[in-house]
Design an enzyme around this catalytic site. Structure first.
Site, PDB file in Angstrom:
ATOM      1  CE  LYS A  38      27.928  -2.009  -3.986  1.00  0.00           C
ATOM      2  NZ  LYS A  38      27.881  -0.934  -4.967  1.00  0.00           N
ATOM      3  NE  ARG A  60      -1.571  -2.447   2.635  1.00  0.00           N
ATOM      4  CZ  ARG A  60      -1.698  -3.682   2.158  1.00  0.00           C
ATOM      5  NH1 ARG A  60      -2.772  -4.018   1.524  1.00  0.00           N
ATOM      6  NH2 ARG A  60      -0.773  -4.599   2.353  1.00  0.00           N
ATOM      7  CB  THR A  61       3.327   2.604   2.400  1.00  0.00           C
ATOM      8  OG1 THR A  61       2.538   2.079   3.466  1.00  0.00           O
ATOM      9  CG2 THR A  61       3.828   3.984   2.768  1.00  0.00           C
ATOM     10  NE  ARG A  86       6.868   0.577   5.337  1.00  0.00           N
ATOM     11  CZ  ARG A  86       5.669   0.038   5.141  1.00  0.00           C
ATOM     12  NH1 ARG A  86       5.572  -1.244   4.804  1.00  0.00           N
ATOM     13  NH2 ARG A  86       4.574   0.768   5.260  1.00  0.00           N
ATOM     14  CG  HIS A 140       2.988   3.625   8.742  1.00  0.00           C
ATOM     15  ND1 HIS A 140       3.157   4.542   7.709  1.00  0.00           N
ATOM     16  CD2 HIS A 140       2.638   2.456   8.142  1.00  0.00           C
ATOM     17  CE1 HIS A 140       2.922   3.942   6.557  1.00  0.00           C
ATOM     18  NE2 HIS A 140       2.601   2.678   6.778  1.00  0.00           N
TER      19      HIS A 140
HETATM   20  N1   CP Z   1      -0.613  -0.227   5.794  1.00  0.00           N
HETATM   21  C1   CP Z   1       0.627  -0.418   5.296  1.00  0.00           C
HETATM   22  O1   CP Z   1       1.597   0.255   5.696  1.00  0.00           O
HETATM   23  O2   CP Z   1       0.690  -1.353   4.316  1.00  0.00           O
HETATM   24  P1   CP Z   1       2.013  -1.778   3.536  1.00  0.00           P
HETATM   25  O3   CP Z   1       2.930  -2.427   4.520  1.00  0.00           O
HETATM   26  O4   CP Z   1       1.555  -2.702   2.452  1.00  0.00           O
HETATM   27  O5   CP Z   1       2.638  -0.521   2.980  1.00  0.00           O
END
Ligand code: CP
Length: 318
Positions: free
Chosen positions: A84, A54-55, A105, A133
């Site tokens: 590395k 999603r993100t 991320r 998040h």
């Molecule tokens: N909700 C969420 O962060 O989904 P993903 O891990 O698929 O990005």
């Protein structure tokens, strides 16, 4: 002009959230009209050291809908020079030369803050380990506003892995901006909400409680925020098994919820909401995922505008 980084949910207040919602509403209209070329000169880098559907894809869709381009890697741990031995700080300083915004991320709590400290372009935290998040929480509150019409005077029940589930930490911080919110935490004993989250709620005057009985918890809920047990963050299988499968939203449980309740989940799910629940109009998690596109378009717009005043960064210390 200062850089507009998106590091943590505490940087948002009611005014900046409302501004974001207005922008997201406008972005929905942009998508409906086929997108635009507002940011055709802009390049977004996605640096994902952990998996994502999603993100990452909603950010990639967001920049495409705004006319921009994307570069990056979905497996930065393996396919970037981190293998590395390059430090995160060096990677960010180099990637800053190639793009106009970095969406990252990372496995480590605090990684986004470290990246923002050395970046010469805005950094968006797309999840930092078991920390925060913020973009997920922003789309969560936007969804609650759309589904219920308000974020004030609501009872939110958070269920599942409240320890490692970073979205519940960020969502708790955002909900602290609204009036007369009560949060009920329903979690297996080994993945309870961390004290640093409840201490923040207490300091902000937010009412909260814990309830181990899911049937009792959902009865008064306006929002049920179900989460996955974060298997990948457990030290051993035994601890994971203690938490897994304890709280499941079933078709039967729907009978105990208010007719006006909304059921959210950041997704992915791993069995904690039965498939049969999807047909119920209160199940809003796929609408919630779609809202992520509009919120992330709005966030990119804000990144490209920068911050004309000190106001929002000052909020980071709140
Ligand atoms: N909700 C969420 O962060 O989904 P993903 O891990 O698929 O990005």
């Amino acid at each position: 002009m200062k850089l507009y980084h998106v590091i943590g949910a505490k940087q948002y207040d009611r005014t900046s959230l409302e501004d974001l919602f207005v922008r997201a509403d406008r972005m929905e209209a942009v998508v409906k009209s086929g997108g635009n070329t507002q940011f055709s000169s802009k390049i977004m880098t996605t640096l994902f050291f952990e998996p994502s559907t999603r993100t990452r894809l909603s950010f990639e869709s967001a920049i495409s809908r705004l006319g921009g381009k994307v570069i990056g890697t979905e497996n930065a741990g393996q396919f970037s020079s981190a293998t590395k031995g390059e430090t995160l700080e060096d990677t960010i300083q180099v990637v800053s030369q190639y793009c106009d915004v970095i969406v990252m991320r990372h496995t480590d709590i605090g990684a986004a803050e470290r990246a923002a400290a050395v970046a010469s372009v805005p950094v968006i935290n797309a999840g930092d380990g078991g920390g925060e998040h913020p973009t997920q929480a922003l789309l969560d509150v936007y969804t609650i506003k759309k589904e219920l019409g308000t974020l004030d005077h609501i009872h939110v029940v958070m269920v599942g892995d409240l320890k490692y589930g970073r979205t519940v930490h960020s969502l708790s911080y955002l909900l602290a901006n609204y009036k007369n919110v009560h949060i009920t935490f329903t979690a297996p004993s080994n993945v309870q909400i961390p004290p640093y989250v409840t201490e923040y709620l207490y300091a902000k005057g937010v009412s909260y409680s814990e309830e181990t009985d899911l049937h009792a918890a959902v009865r008064a809920a306006d929002v049920i925020y179900q989460t996955r047990i974060q298997k990948e963050r457990f030290d051993n299988e035994e601890d994971y098994k203690l938490a897994e499968g304890k709280y499941i939203i079933t078709e039967e449980l729907l009978k105990h919820m208010k007719s006006t309740c909304t059921i959210l989940h950041p997704l992915p799910r791993a069995g904690e909401i039965e498939k049969e629940v999807d047909q119920d109009p209160r199940a809003a998690y796929f609408r919630q995922a779609r809202n992520g596109l509009f919120i992330r378009m709005a966030l990119l717009e804000k990144c490209f505008e920068g911050i004309p005043a000190e106001k929002e960064m000052a909020a980071l210390s709140r």
